[in-house]
Motif scaffolding. Structure first.
Motif, PDB file in Angstrom:
ATOM      1  N   ALA A   1       0.839  -1.205   0.000  1.00 17.56           N
ATOM      2  CA  ALA A   1       0.000   0.000   0.000  1.00 17.56           C
ATOM      3  C   ALA A   1       0.875   1.257   0.000  1.00 17.56           C
ATOM      4  O   ALA A   1       0.562   2.235  -0.687  1.00 17.56           O
ATOM      5  CB  ALA A   1      -0.921  -0.009   1.222  1.00 17.56           C
TER       6      ALA A   1
ATOM      7  N   ARG B   1       2.092   2.679  -3.345  1.00 12.88           N
ATOM      8  CA  ARG B   1       1.214   3.504  -4.190  1.00 12.88           C
ATOM      9  C   ARG B   1       1.637   4.969  -4.160  1.00 12.88           C
ATOM     10  O   ARG B   1       1.517   5.681  -5.154  1.00 12.88           O
ATOM     11  CB  ARG B   1      -0.236   3.382  -3.722  1.00 12.88           C
ATOM     12  CG  ARG B   1      -0.874   2.038  -4.003  1.00 12.88           C
ATOM     13  CD  ARG B   1      -2.264   1.980  -3.359  1.00 12.88           C
ATOM     14  NE  ARG B   1      -3.101   3.083  -3.816  1.00 12.88           N
ATOM     15  CZ  ARG B   1      -4.039   2.999  -4.746  1.00 12.88           C
ATOM     16  NH1 ARG B   1      -4.248   1.840  -5.355  1.00 12.88           N
ATOM     17  NH2 ARG B   1      -4.775   4.050  -5.081  1.00 12.88           N
TER      18      ARG B   1
ATOM     19  N   ARG C   1      -4.848   7.350  -0.828  1.00  9.79           N
ATOM     20  CA  ARG C   1      -5.597   6.104  -0.658  1.00  9.79           C
ATOM     21  C   ARG C   1      -4.677   4.982  -0.182  1.00  9.79           C
ATOM     22  O   ARG C   1      -5.035   4.193   0.687  1.00  9.79           O
ATOM     23  CB  ARG C   1      -6.275   5.718  -1.971  1.00  9.79           C
ATOM     24  CG  ARG C   1      -7.135   4.469  -1.875  1.00  9.79           C
ATOM     25  CD  ARG C   1      -7.927   4.240  -3.148  1.00  9.79           C
ATOM     26  NE  ARG C   1      -8.883   5.319  -3.370  1.00  9.79           N
ATOM     27  CZ  ARG C   1      -9.695   5.379  -4.418  1.00  9.79           C
ATOM     28  NH1 ARG C   1      -9.648   4.436  -5.356  1.00  9.79           N
ATOM     29  NH2 ARG C   1     -10.540   6.378  -4.555  1.00  9.79           N
ATOM     30  N   GLY C   2      -3.477   4.917  -0.732  1.00  8.62           N
ATOM     31  CA  GLY C   2      -2.520   3.911  -0.290  1.00  8.62           C
ATOM     32  C   GLY C   2      -2.114   4.120   1.152  1.00  8.62           C
ATOM     33  O   GLY C   2      -1.955   3.148   1.910  1.00  8.62           O
ATOM     34  N   ASP C   3      -1.960   5.377   1.573  1.00 10.21           N
ATOM     35  CA  ASP C   3      -1.587   5.654   2.954  1.00 10.21           C
ATOM     36  C   ASP C   3      -2.684   5.239   3.932  1.00 10.21           C
ATOM     37  O   ASP C   3      -2.414   4.694   5.006  1.00 10.21           O
ATOM     38  CB  ASP C   3      -1.279   7.137   3.133  1.00 10.21           C
ATOM     39  CG  ASP C   3       0.056   7.532   2.513  1.00 10.21           C
ATOM     40  OD1 ASP C   3       0.824   6.606   2.149  1.00 10.21           O
ATOM     41  OD2 ASP C   3       0.325   8.734   2.393  1.00 10.21           O
TER      42      ASP C   3
END
Length: 569
Positions: A166, A169, A173-175
Protein backbone atom coordinates in the motif's frame (compact mmCIF):
# COMPACT_ATOMS: atom_id res chain seq x y z
CA UNK A 1 21.02 -9.16 -19.64
CA UNK A 2 17.28 -8.97 -20.30
CA UNK A 3 14.59 -6.86 -18.69
CA UNK A 4 13.53 -7.97 -15.23
CA UNK A 5 10.20 -9.10 -16.57
CA UNK A 6 11.64 -11.30 -19.35
CA UNK A 7 10.19 -14.73 -20.06
CA UNK A 8 12.11 -17.53 -18.41
CA UNK A 9 12.00 -19.47 -21.66
CA UNK A 10 13.22 -16.53 -23.78
CA UNK A 11 13.25 -16.90 -27.56
CA UNK A 12 11.24 -15.29 -30.31
CA UNK A 13 11.21 -11.78 -31.68
CA UNK A 14 9.73 -9.07 -29.49
CA UNK A 15 7.01 -8.44 -31.99
CA UNK A 16 6.02 -12.09 -32.21
CA UNK A 17 2.56 -12.50 -30.67
CA UNK A 18 2.47 -14.65 -27.59
CA UNK A 19 -0.37 -16.80 -26.39
CA UNK A 20 -2.32 -15.82 -23.30
CA UNK A 21 -0.85 -18.75 -21.37
CA UNK A 22 2.70 -17.77 -22.24
CA UNK A 23 2.12 -14.14 -21.41
CA UNK A 24 0.69 -15.13 -18.03
CA UNK A 25 3.01 -18.08 -17.38
CA UNK A 26 4.50 -16.71 -14.12
CA UNK A 27 1.05 -16.19 -12.59
CA UNK A 28 -0.09 -19.65 -13.75
CA UNK A 29 3.01 -21.27 -12.28
CA UNK A 30 2.51 -19.37 -9.04
CA UNK A 31 -1.08 -20.61 -8.89
CA UNK A 32 0.03 -24.21 -9.36
CA UNK A 33 2.72 -23.85 -6.70
CA UNK A 34 0.29 -22.28 -4.21
CA UNK A 35 -2.30 -25.02 -4.80
CA UNK A 36 0.33 -27.77 -4.53
CA UNK A 37 1.84 -26.35 -1.34
CA UNK A 38 -1.59 -25.81 0.24
CA UNK A 39 -2.71 -29.33 -0.62
CA UNK A 40 0.54 -30.72 0.82
CA UNK A 41 0.16 -28.79 4.08
CA UNK A 42 -3.47 -29.85 4.51
CA UNK A 43 -2.54 -33.47 3.82
CA UNK A 44 0.27 -33.33 6.37
CA UNK A 45 -2.12 -31.75 8.89
CA UNK A 46 -4.69 -34.56 8.58
CA UNK A 47 -5.27 -36.14 11.98
CA UNK A 48 -3.44 -33.42 13.92
CA UNK A 49 -5.13 -31.60 16.77
CA UNK A 50 -4.70 -28.62 19.08
CA UNK A 51 -1.19 -28.24 20.46
CA UNK A 52 0.57 -26.42 23.28
CA UNK A 53 -0.27 -22.66 23.30
CA UNK A 54 -3.53 -23.35 21.45
CA UNK A 55 -4.81 -24.82 24.73
CA UNK A 56 -4.08 -21.55 26.50
CA UNK A 57 -6.48 -19.88 24.06
CA UNK A 58 -9.10 -22.61 24.38
CA UNK A 59 -8.99 -22.87 28.17
CA UNK A 60 -8.24 -19.38 29.47
CA UNK A 61 -10.02 -17.01 27.09
CA UNK A 62 -13.66 -17.96 27.45
CA UNK A 63 -16.40 -15.38 27.06
CA UNK A 64 -16.43 -12.03 25.27
CA UNK A 65 -14.85 -9.80 27.89
CA UNK A 66 -12.10 -7.32 27.03
CA UNK A 67 -9.64 -9.41 29.03
CA UNK A 68 -10.42 -12.50 26.96
CA UNK A 69 -9.27 -10.66 23.85
CA UNK A 70 -6.62 -8.30 25.16
CA UNK A 71 -4.66 -10.18 27.80
CA UNK A 72 -1.13 -10.63 26.40
CA UNK A 73 0.20 -14.02 25.44
CA UNK A 74 3.79 -13.98 26.61
CA UNK A 75 4.63 -10.41 25.55
CA UNK A 76 2.34 -10.33 22.49
CA UNK A 77 -1.00 -8.78 21.74
CA UNK A 78 -3.09 -11.58 20.17
CA UNK A 79 -6.42 -9.81 19.71
CA UNK A 80 -7.19 -10.88 16.14
CA UNK A 81 -5.92 -14.44 16.58
CA UNK A 82 -8.22 -14.89 19.59
CA UNK A 83 -11.14 -13.46 17.61
CA UNK A 84 -10.48 -15.90 14.75
CA UNK A 85 -10.42 -18.86 17.10
CA UNK A 86 -13.65 -17.77 18.79
CA UNK A 87 -15.39 -17.55 15.42
CA UNK A 88 -14.12 -21.00 14.43
CA UNK A 89 -15.23 -22.47 17.76
CA UNK A 90 -18.70 -20.96 17.43
CA UNK A 91 -19.13 -22.34 13.91
CA UNK A 92 -17.27 -25.67 13.95
CA UNK A 93 -16.78 -26.55 17.61
CA UNK A 94 -13.72 -28.22 19.12
CA UNK A 95 -14.11 -31.79 17.90
CA UNK A 96 -11.65 -31.18 15.08
CA UNK A 97 -8.79 -28.74 14.54
CA UNK A 98 -9.18 -29.00 10.75
CA UNK A 99 -10.88 -25.56 10.38
CA UNK A 100 -7.87 -23.94 12.06
CA UNK A 101 -5.50 -25.66 9.64
CA UNK A 102 -7.58 -24.49 6.67
CA UNK A 103 -7.50 -20.87 7.87
CA UNK A 104 -3.78 -21.07 8.60
CA UNK A 105 -3.06 -22.53 5.17
CA UNK A 106 -5.08 -19.71 3.58
CA UNK A 107 -2.93 -17.15 5.42
CA UNK A 108 0.27 -18.89 4.32
CA UNK A 109 -0.95 -18.87 0.71
CA UNK A 110 -1.94 -15.20 0.96
CA UNK A 111 1.48 -14.29 2.36
CA UNK A 112 3.20 -16.05 -0.55
CA UNK A 113 0.99 -14.25 -3.09
CA UNK A 114 1.65 -10.85 -1.50
CA UNK A 115 5.38 -11.62 -1.47
CA UNK A 116 5.10 -12.45 -5.18
CA UNK A 117 3.52 -9.06 -5.88
CA UNK A 118 6.17 -7.27 -3.82
CA UNK A 119 9.11 -8.99 -5.54
CA UNK A 120 7.55 -8.71 -9.01
CA UNK A 121 7.43 -4.92 -8.71
CA UNK A 122 11.15 -4.89 -8.01
CA UNK A 123 12.69 -7.81 -9.91
CA UNK A 124 10.08 -9.09 -12.35
CA UNK A 125 7.63 -12.00 -12.39
CA UNK A 126 9.93 -15.03 -12.49
CA UNK A 127 12.14 -14.02 -9.53
CA UNK A 128 8.86 -13.34 -7.73
CA UNK A 129 7.65 -16.88 -8.45
CA UNK A 130 10.91 -18.29 -7.09
CA UNK A 131 10.70 -16.19 -3.92
CA UNK A 132 7.11 -17.27 -3.23
CA UNK A 133 8.01 -20.92 -3.85
CA UNK A 134 10.94 -20.79 -1.44
CA UNK A 135 8.67 -19.36 1.25
CA UNK A 136 5.89 -21.89 0.69
CA UNK A 137 8.32 -24.79 1.02
CA UNK A 138 10.58 -23.50 3.79
CA UNK A 139 10.55 -26.86 5.60
CA UNK A 140 12.71 -25.79 8.56
CA UNK A 141 9.75 -23.56 9.52
CA UNK A 142 7.65 -26.70 10.10
CA UNK A 143 6.57 -25.40 13.49
CA UNK A 144 4.84 -22.47 11.78
CA UNK A 145 3.57 -24.29 8.70
CA UNK A 146 1.91 -27.07 10.73
CA UNK A 147 0.77 -25.27 13.87
CA UNK A 148 -2.25 -22.96 13.47
CA UNK A 149 -1.44 -21.08 16.66
CA UNK A 150 1.41 -19.44 14.74
CA UNK A 151 -1.19 -17.42 12.88
CA UNK A 152 -0.28 -14.78 15.46
CA UNK A 153 3.02 -14.28 13.59
CA UNK A 154 1.86 -15.17 10.09
CA UNK A 155 -1.07 -12.75 10.33
CA UNK A 156 1.31 -9.94 11.25
CA UNK A 157 3.50 -10.81 8.28
CA UNK A 158 0.58 -11.06 5.83
CA UNK A 159 -0.81 -7.70 6.90
CA UNK A 160 2.68 -6.19 7.04
CA UNK A 161 3.56 -7.10 3.46
CA UNK A 162 0.18 -5.74 2.36
CA UNK A 163 1.04 -2.51 4.20
CA UNK A 164 4.33 -2.22 2.31
CA UNK A 165 2.49 -2.71 -0.97
CA UNK A 166 0.00 0.00 0.00
CA UNK A 167 2.88 2.38 0.75
CA UNK A 168 4.21 1.65 -2.75
CA UNK A 169 1.21 3.50 -4.19
CA UNK A 170 2.52 6.81 -2.91
CA UNK A 171 -0.94 8.37 -2.70
CA UNK A 172 -3.51 9.20 -0.03
CA UNK A 173 -5.60 6.10 -0.66
CA UNK A 174 -2.52 3.91 -0.29
CA UNK A 175 -1.59 5.65 2.95
CA UNK A 176 -5.04 5.11 4.44
CA UNK A 177 -4.89 1.43 3.49
CA UNK A 178 -1.37 1.18 4.96
CA UNK A 179 -2.59 2.68 8.24
CA UNK A 180 -5.41 0.13 8.51
CA UNK A 181 -3.15 -2.76 7.53
CA UNK A 182 -0.50 -1.75 10.05
CA UNK A 183 -3.15 -1.71 12.79
CA UNK A 184 -4.18 -5.22 11.72
CA UNK A 185 -0.56 -6.38 11.75
CA UNK A 186 -0.14 -5.07 15.30
CA UNK A 187 -3.46 -6.68 16.27
CA UNK A 188 -2.11 -10.13 15.43
CA UNK A 189 1.13 -9.86 17.41
CA UNK A 190 3.87 -7.51 18.47
CA UNK A 191 5.82 -8.59 15.39
CA UNK A 192 3.80 -5.83 13.73
CA UNK A 193 6.14 -3.35 15.44
CA UNK A 194 8.75 -4.19 12.80
CA UNK A 195 6.39 -3.01 10.07
CA UNK A 196 5.64 0.09 12.12
CA UNK A 197 9.38 0.80 12.00
CA UNK A 198 9.26 0.42 8.21
CA UNK A 199 6.40 2.93 8.03
CA UNK A 200 8.27 5.40 10.23
CA UNK A 201 11.35 5.21 8.00
CA UNK A 202 9.25 5.54 4.85
CA UNK A 203 7.63 8.74 6.13
CA UNK A 204 10.83 10.15 7.66
CA UNK A 205 12.73 9.78 4.39
CA UNK A 206 9.94 11.45 2.46
CA UNK A 207 9.93 8.66 -0.11
CA UNK A 208 6.57 9.97 -1.29
CA UNK A 209 5.08 13.43 -1.38
CA UNK A 210 3.46 15.20 1.59
CA UNK A 211 6.28 14.24 4.01
CA UNK A 212 5.23 14.22 7.66
CA UNK A 213 1.61 14.88 6.77
CA UNK A 214 1.62 11.12 6.26
CA UNK A 215 2.70 10.42 9.85
CA UNK A 216 -0.78 9.17 10.75
CA UNK A 217 0.11 6.01 8.81
CA UNK A 218 2.11 4.84 11.81
CA UNK A 219 0.93 7.18 14.59
CA UNK A 220 -2.66 5.93 14.76
CA UNK A 221 -1.76 2.20 14.87
CA UNK A 222 1.00 2.86 17.41
CA UNK A 223 -1.42 4.88 19.53
CA UNK A 224 -3.80 1.92 19.61
CA UNK A 225 -0.90 -0.37 20.49
CA UNK A 226 0.13 2.01 23.30
CA UNK A 227 -3.39 1.92 24.73
CA UNK A 228 -3.25 -1.86 24.75
CA UNK A 229 0.19 -1.86 26.30
CA UNK A 230 -0.76 0.51 29.12
CA UNK A 231 -3.97 -1.38 29.84
CA UNK A 232 -2.82 -4.97 29.45
CA UNK A 233 0.55 -5.49 27.78
CA UNK A 234 2.68 -3.95 30.53
CA UNK A 235 1.77 -6.87 32.81
CA UNK A 236 3.38 -9.40 30.46
CA UNK A 237 6.59 -11.09 31.45
CA UNK A 238 9.63 -10.05 29.42
CA UNK A 239 13.30 -10.97 29.37
CA UNK A 240 14.81 -7.71 28.12
CA UNK A 241 18.30 -7.19 29.55
CA UNK A 242 21.23 -4.93 28.73
CA UNK A 243 23.28 -7.99 27.79
CA UNK A 244 20.62 -9.16 25.35
CA UNK A 245 20.64 -5.73 23.70
CA UNK A 246 24.43 -5.77 23.42
CA UNK A 247 24.29 -9.26 21.90
CA UNK A 248 21.57 -8.34 19.40
CA UNK A 249 23.86 -7.53 16.42
CA UNK A 250 25.39 -11.01 16.52
CA UNK A 251 21.94 -12.53 17.02
CA UNK A 252 20.66 -10.62 13.96
CA UNK A 253 23.55 -11.75 11.75
CA UNK A 254 23.05 -15.34 12.87
CA UNK A 255 19.33 -15.07 12.18
CA UNK A 256 19.85 -13.74 8.66
CA UNK A 257 22.47 -16.41 7.94
CA UNK A 258 20.27 -19.29 9.06
CA UNK A 259 17.27 -17.77 7.22
CA UNK A 260 19.21 -17.83 3.95
CA UNK A 261 20.28 -21.42 4.54
CA UNK A 262 16.73 -22.46 5.45
CA UNK A 263 15.23 -20.92 2.32
CA UNK A 264 17.70 -22.76 0.08
CA UNK A 265 17.29 -26.15 1.76
CA UNK A 266 20.72 -26.01 3.41
CA UNK A 267 19.82 -25.01 6.94
CA UNK A 268 18.42 -28.13 8.58
CA UNK A 269 19.80 -31.47 9.62
CA UNK A 270 16.29 -32.58 10.60
CA UNK A 271 14.13 -31.19 13.39
CA UNK A 272 16.42 -32.62 16.08
CA UNK A 273 19.70 -31.72 14.41
CA UNK A 274 21.65 -28.46 14.67
CA UNK A 275 21.16 -25.93 11.86
CA UNK A 276 23.93 -25.58 9.30
CA UNK A 277 25.32 -22.12 9.98
CA UNK A 278 28.32 -22.89 7.79
CA UNK A 279 26.12 -22.66 4.70
CA UNK A 280 24.31 -19.68 6.16
CA UNK A 281 27.49 -17.65 6.65
CA UNK A 282 28.71 -18.56 3.16
CA UNK A 283 25.39 -17.50 1.63
CA UNK A 284 25.46 -14.26 3.61
CA UNK A 285 28.89 -13.40 2.22
CA UNK A 286 27.76 -14.31 -1.29
CA UNK A 287 24.64 -12.18 -0.90
CA UNK A 288 26.70 -9.20 0.28
CA UNK A 289 29.02 -9.56 -2.74
CA UNK A 290 26.06 -9.73 -5.12
CA UNK A 291 24.63 -6.57 -3.60
CA UNK A 292 27.95 -4.73 -3.96
CA UNK A 293 28.11 -5.88 -7.57
CA UNK A 294 24.60 -4.60 -8.23
CA UNK A 295 25.39 -1.32 -6.46
CA UNK A 296 28.52 -0.76 -8.55
CA UNK A 297 26.61 -1.42 -11.76
CA UNK A 298 23.91 1.09 -10.83
CA UNK A 299 26.38 3.69 -9.48
CA UNK A 300 23.96 4.69 -6.75
CA UNK A 301 22.24 3.49 -3.60
CA UNK A 302 18.46 3.63 -3.44
CA UNK A 303 16.96 4.86 -0.16
CA UNK A 304 13.92 2.72 -0.94
CA UNK A 305 15.73 -0.23 0.61
CA UNK A 306 15.83 1.42 4.04
CA UNK A 307 12.23 0.79 5.26
CA UNK A 308 12.50 -2.98 4.77
CA UNK A 309 16.10 -2.99 6.03
CA UNK A 310 14.91 -1.22 9.18
CA UNK A 311 12.01 -3.68 9.56
CA UNK A 312 14.36 -6.66 9.16
CA UNK A 313 16.87 -5.28 11.67
CA UNK A 314 14.15 -4.39 14.18
CA UNK A 315 12.64 -7.88 13.99
CA UNK A 316 15.92 -9.53 14.92
CA UNK A 317 16.93 -6.88 17.46
CA UNK A 318 13.57 -6.99 19.26
CA UNK A 319 13.67 -10.79 19.30
CA UNK A 320 17.25 -10.77 20.58
CA UNK A 321 16.48 -8.19 23.27
CA UNK A 322 13.82 -10.49 24.72
CA UNK A 323 16.01 -13.57 24.45
CA UNK A 324 15.80 -16.41 26.93
CA UNK A 325 16.64 -20.09 26.67
CA UNK A 326 14.42 -21.56 23.95
CA UNK A 327 14.39 -18.41 21.82
CA UNK A 328 17.55 -18.95 19.80
CA UNK A 329 17.75 -17.33 16.37
CA UNK A 330 18.00 -20.77 14.79
CA UNK A 331 14.61 -22.02 16.03
CA UNK A 332 12.00 -23.35 13.64
CA UNK A 333 9.41 -20.81 14.82
CA UNK A 334 11.64 -17.95 13.63
CA UNK A 335 12.50 -19.58 10.30
CA UNK A 336 9.32 -18.36 8.59
CA UNK A 337 9.47 -14.72 9.69
CA UNK A 338 13.21 -14.71 9.03
CA UNK A 339 12.57 -16.06 5.54
CA UNK A 340 9.97 -13.38 4.80
CA UNK A 341 12.21 -10.51 5.90
CA UNK A 342 15.20 -11.98 4.06
CA UNK A 343 13.28 -12.23 0.78
CA UNK A 344 11.81 -8.73 1.15
CA UNK A 345 15.25 -7.32 1.85
CA UNK A 346 16.84 -9.19 -1.07
CA UNK A 347 14.17 -7.85 -3.44
CA UNK A 348 14.83 -4.26 -2.37
CA UNK A 349 18.61 -4.63 -2.40
CA UNK A 350 18.50 -5.98 -5.96
CA UNK A 351 15.72 -3.65 -7.14
CA UNK A 352 16.00 -3.08 -10.89
CA UNK A 353 18.60 -5.78 -11.56
CA UNK A 354 17.97 -7.46 -14.93
CA UNK A 355 18.07 -11.26 -15.14
CA UNK A 356 18.74 -13.11 -18.38
CA UNK A 357 17.49 -16.53 -19.40
CA UNK A 358 20.52 -18.42 -18.07
CA UNK A 359 20.25 -16.76 -14.66
CA UNK A 360 16.50 -17.42 -14.50
CA UNK A 361 16.87 -21.09 -15.41
CA UNK A 362 19.64 -21.47 -12.84
CA UNK A 363 17.41 -19.85 -10.23
CA UNK A 364 14.55 -22.17 -11.19
CA UNK A 365 16.76 -25.24 -10.67
CA UNK A 366 18.01 -23.95 -7.31
CA UNK A 367 14.43 -23.19 -6.22
CA UNK A 368 13.19 -26.67 -7.17
CA UNK A 369 16.14 -28.34 -5.43
CA UNK A 370 15.59 -26.25 -2.28
CA UNK A 371 11.88 -27.07 -2.18
CA UNK A 372 12.58 -30.79 -2.52
CA UNK A 373 15.32 -30.71 0.14
CA UNK A 374 13.03 -28.86 2.54
CA UNK A 375 10.41 -31.62 2.39
CA UNK A 376 12.49 -33.67 4.84
CA UNK A 377 12.24 -31.33 7.86
CA UNK A 378 8.60 -30.69 6.98
CA UNK A 379 7.89 -34.43 7.05
CA UNK A 380 9.78 -34.83 10.32
CA UNK A 381 7.82 -31.93 11.78
CA UNK A 382 4.58 -33.62 10.77
CA UNK A 383 5.75 -36.83 12.50
CA UNK A 384 6.43 -34.86 15.67
CA UNK A 385 3.00 -33.21 15.63
CA UNK A 386 1.33 -36.54 14.84
CA UNK A 387 2.91 -38.09 17.93
CA UNK A 388 1.78 -35.12 20.00
CA UNK A 389 -1.75 -35.49 18.59
CA UNK A 390 -1.86 -39.15 19.65
CA UNK A 391 -0.79 -38.23 23.19
CA UNK A 392 -3.23 -35.33 23.37
CA UNK A 393 -6.23 -37.32 22.18
CA UNK A 394 -5.39 -40.19 24.53
CA UNK A 395 -4.82 -37.99 27.58
CA UNK A 396 -8.06 -36.09 27.04
CA UNK A 397 -9.91 -39.33 26.33
CA UNK A 398 -8.71 -40.72 29.66
CA UNK A 399 -9.86 -37.59 31.46
CA UNK A 400 -13.31 -37.92 29.91
CA UNK A 401 -13.53 -41.57 30.94
CA UNK A 402 -12.66 -40.57 34.52
CA UNK A 403 -15.06 -37.62 34.57
CA UNK A 404 -17.29 -39.06 37.32
CA UNK A 405 -14.58 -39.07 39.97
CA UNK A 406 -11.79 -36.82 38.67
CA UNK A 407 -10.61 -34.02 40.96
CA UNK A 408 -11.64 -30.62 39.47
CA UNK A 409 -8.09 -29.41 40.03
CA UNK A 410 -6.57 -32.33 38.11
CA UNK A 411 -3.86 -31.07 35.75
CA UNK A 412 -2.13 -32.77 32.82
CA UNK A 413 1.38 -32.12 34.08
CA UNK A 414 4.31 -33.30 31.90
CA UNK A 415 4.92 -36.20 34.29
CA UNK A 416 1.35 -37.45 33.90
CA UNK A 417 0.60 -36.38 30.33
CA UNK A 418 3.85 -37.60 28.80
CA UNK A 419 4.30 -34.21 27.11
CA UNK A 420 4.73 -30.60 28.31
CA UNK A 421 2.26 -29.36 25.70
CA UNK A 422 -0.85 -29.86 27.87
CA UNK A 423 0.10 -27.83 30.94
CA UNK A 424 -2.82 -25.46 30.30
CA UNK A 425 -5.42 -28.23 30.61
CA UNK A 426 -7.18 -28.49 34.00
CA UNK A 427 -10.25 -30.65 34.56
CA UNK A 428 -12.43 -27.79 35.89
CA UNK A 429 -11.71 -25.73 32.74
CA UNK A 430 -11.67 -28.50 30.16
CA UNK A 431 -15.03 -30.14 30.83
CA UNK A 432 -17.23 -27.00 30.46
CA UNK A 433 -15.47 -26.21 27.17
CA UNK A 434 -15.80 -29.82 26.03
CA UNK A 435 -19.52 -29.85 26.83
CA UNK A 436 -20.10 -26.64 24.87
CA UNK A 437 -17.89 -27.24 21.83
CA UNK A 438 -17.38 -31.00 21.60
CA UNK A 439 -14.45 -33.29 22.28
CA UNK A 440 -11.23 -33.68 20.26
CA UNK A 441 -10.31 -36.77 22.30
CA UNK A 442 -10.33 -40.46 21.50
CA UNK A 443 -13.57 -42.14 22.53
CA UNK A 444 -13.26 -45.31 24.66
CA UNK A 445 -13.87 -47.36 21.52
CA UNK A 446 -11.30 -45.40 19.50
CA UNK A 447 -8.72 -45.92 22.26
CA UNK A 448 -8.86 -49.67 21.63
CA UNK A 449 -7.47 -49.15 18.12
CA UNK A 450 -5.33 -46.08 18.81
CA UNK A 451 -1.55 -46.21 18.25
CA UNK A 452 0.31 -48.04 21.04
CA UNK A 453 1.70 -44.80 22.47
CA UNK A 454 -1.80 -43.40 22.94
CA UNK A 455 -3.18 -46.57 24.50
CA UNK A 456 -0.31 -46.70 26.97
CA UNK A 457 -0.64 -43.03 27.83
CA UNK A 458 -4.39 -43.36 28.46
CA UNK A 459 -3.70 -45.98 31.13
CA UNK A 460 -1.18 -43.73 32.86
CA UNK A 461 -3.57 -40.76 32.93
CA UNK A 462 -6.48 -42.92 34.09
CA UNK A 463 -4.55 -44.14 37.12
CA UNK A 464 -3.99 -40.54 38.23
CA UNK A 465 -7.35 -39.14 37.11
CA UNK A 466 -9.76 -41.70 38.60
CA UNK A 467 -7.60 -42.18 40.74
CA UNK A 468 -6.66 -45.83 41.09
CA UNK A 469 -5.33 -46.35 44.62
CA UNK A 470 -3.10 -49.10 45.93
CA UNK A 471 -2.70 -49.70 49.67
CA UNK A 472 -0.53 -52.32 51.34
CA UNK A 473 -2.54 -53.53 54.33
CA UNK A 474 0.16 -55.87 55.68
CA UNK A 475 -2.40 -58.44 56.76
CA UNK A 476 -1.68 -62.12 56.19
CA UNK A 477 -5.26 -63.14 55.43
CA UNK A 478 -7.99 -61.76 53.21
CA UNK A 479 -10.97 -60.23 55.02
CA UNK A 480 -14.37 -61.92 54.65
CA UNK A 481 -16.51 -60.94 51.64
CA UNK A 482 -13.58 -60.18 49.37
CA UNK A 483 -15.38 -61.68 46.38
CA UNK A 484 -14.48 -64.52 44.02
CA UNK A 485 -10.82 -65.42 44.24
CA UNK A 486 -8.19 -66.62 41.75
CA UNK A 487 -5.25 -68.60 43.05
CA UNK A 488 -1.77 -68.25 41.54
CA UNK A 489 0.40 -71.26 42.24
CA UNK A 490 3.96 -70.89 43.53
CA UNK A 491 6.56 -70.82 40.75
CA UNK A 492 3.99 -70.29 37.99
CA UNK A 493 4.43 -67.77 35.19
CA UNK A 494 3.09 -64.24 35.79
CA UNK A 495 -0.69 -64.36 35.65
CA UNK A 496 -3.14 -61.67 34.46
CA UNK A 497 -6.52 -61.29 36.16
CA UNK A 498 -9.43 -59.25 34.78
CA UNK A 499 -10.73 -56.55 37.11
CA UNK A 500 -13.67 -54.21 37.10
CA UNK A 501 -14.55 -51.27 39.35
CA UNK A 502 -14.47 -51.83 43.07
CA UNK A 503 -11.87 -53.06 45.56
CA UNK A 504 -9.63 -55.95 44.56
CA UNK A 505 -7.34 -57.54 47.12
CA UNK A 506 -4.17 -59.46 46.45
CA UNK A 507 -2.83 -61.73 49.18
CA UNK A 508 0.86 -62.44 48.66
CA UNK A 509 2.19 -65.52 50.47
CA UNK A 510 5.19 -65.11 52.79
CA UNK A 511 8.44 -64.91 50.85
CA UNK A 512 10.30 -62.44 48.62
CA UNK A 513 8.78 -59.22 47.32
CA UNK A 514 6.18 -59.50 44.58
CA UNK A 515 5.32 -57.13 41.71
CA UNK A 516 1.98 -55.94 40.34
CA UNK A 517 1.39 -54.61 36.85
CA UNK A 518 -1.78 -52.88 35.65
CA UNK A 519 -3.11 -52.02 32.22
CA UNK A 520 -6.41 -51.37 30.50
CA UNK A 521 -6.07 -50.03 26.97
CA UNK A 522 -2.35 -50.68 26.51
CA UNK A 523 -1.44 -53.66 24.35
CA UNK A 524 1.22 -56.10 25.50
CA UNK A 525 2.81 -53.91 28.17
CA UNK A 526 1.79 -52.95 31.68
CA UNK A 527 2.45 -49.19 31.99
CA UNK A 528 1.68 -49.11 35.72
CA UNK A 529 4.13 -51.19 37.70
CA UNK A 530 4.38 -51.57 41.46
CA UNK A 531 7.39 -53.55 42.58
CA UNK A 532 8.49 -54.26 46.10
CA UNK A 533 5.14 -55.64 47.37
CA UNK A 534 6.21 -57.36 50.63
CA UNK A 535 5.64 -61.08 50.97
CA UNK A 536 3.04 -62.03 53.57
CA UNK A 537 0.89 -58.93 52.94
CA UNK A 538 -2.48 -58.02 51.48
CA UNK A 539 -2.72 -55.29 48.87
CA UNK A 540 -5.99 -53.41 48.35
CA UNK A 541 -6.50 -52.00 44.83
CA UNK A 542 -9.36 -49.51 44.61
CA UNK A 543 -10.70 -48.78 41.11
CA UNK A 544 -13.52 -46.21 40.87
CA UNK A 545 -16.30 -46.75 38.30
CA UNK A 546 -16.00 -44.73 35.12
CA UNK A 547 -17.47 -44.27 31.63
CA UNK A 548 -15.83 -47.27 29.97
CA UNK A 549 -16.74 -50.94 30.07
CA UNK A 550 -13.21 -52.02 29.22
CA UNK A 551 -11.84 -54.24 32.04
CA UNK A 552 -8.47 -53.76 33.69
CA UNK A 553 -5.83 -56.47 33.63
CA UNK A 554 -3.79 -57.05 36.79
CA UNK A 555 -0.59 -59.07 36.43
CA UNK A 556 0.97 -60.66 39.51
CA UNK A 557 4.58 -61.76 39.72
CA UNK A 558 5.08 -63.70 42.95
CA UNK A 559 7.40 -66.72 43.17
CA UNK A 560 5.72 -67.89 46.35
CA UNK A 561 2.19 -67.70 44.98
CA UNK A 562 -0.72 -65.34 45.63
CA UNK A 563 -4.48 -65.03 45.64
CA UNK A 564 -6.56 -62.30 43.95
CA UNK A 565 -10.09 -61.63 45.16
CA UNK A 566 -12.25 -59.08 43.35
CA UNK A 567 -15.90 -58.27 42.65
CA UNK A 568 -17.36 -60.08 39.66
CA UNK A 569 -17.24 -58.21 36.35
Amino acid sequence: MEPAGSDIGGGGAAAEPRSWARANAPVLVLGLVVVAASALLLKLAAGLTFYQDSWAFLMHRQGLSADAFLQPHNEHIVLIAVAIQKVLLAIFGMSSAAPEFVVMTAFLAATAVLLFVYVRRRLGPWPAVFAATLLLFVGPAWQVLLWPFEIVFVGSLTSGIAMLLALDRGDRRGDVAACVLLAISLGFSSLGLSFAVAAVVDVALGLHRRGFLRAYVFLLPLLLFAVWYLGWGSSAENHVTAQNILDSPGYMLEGIAVSLANLLGLGSAGIDGPPSLRWGWALSVLGALLFVWALVRRHRFSARVLPVAAATASFWVLTASNYTVGREATLSRYAYAGGVFTLLLAADLLRGVRFGRVALWAAAVVTAAAAIANLQPLQEGRDFFREQAVITKADLGAMEIAQRTIDPGFELTPEIAGTPSLIDVFAHEYFPVEREYGSPAYSPRALLTAPPLGRRQADVVLVYALPVELEIERETALPPGSGPCTAIAPGSAPRAVRLGPGVARVAVAPGPDAALGLRRFAAGEYPINNRGIPGGSVVALRIPPDRSQQPWLLRIEARQGARVCAPSL
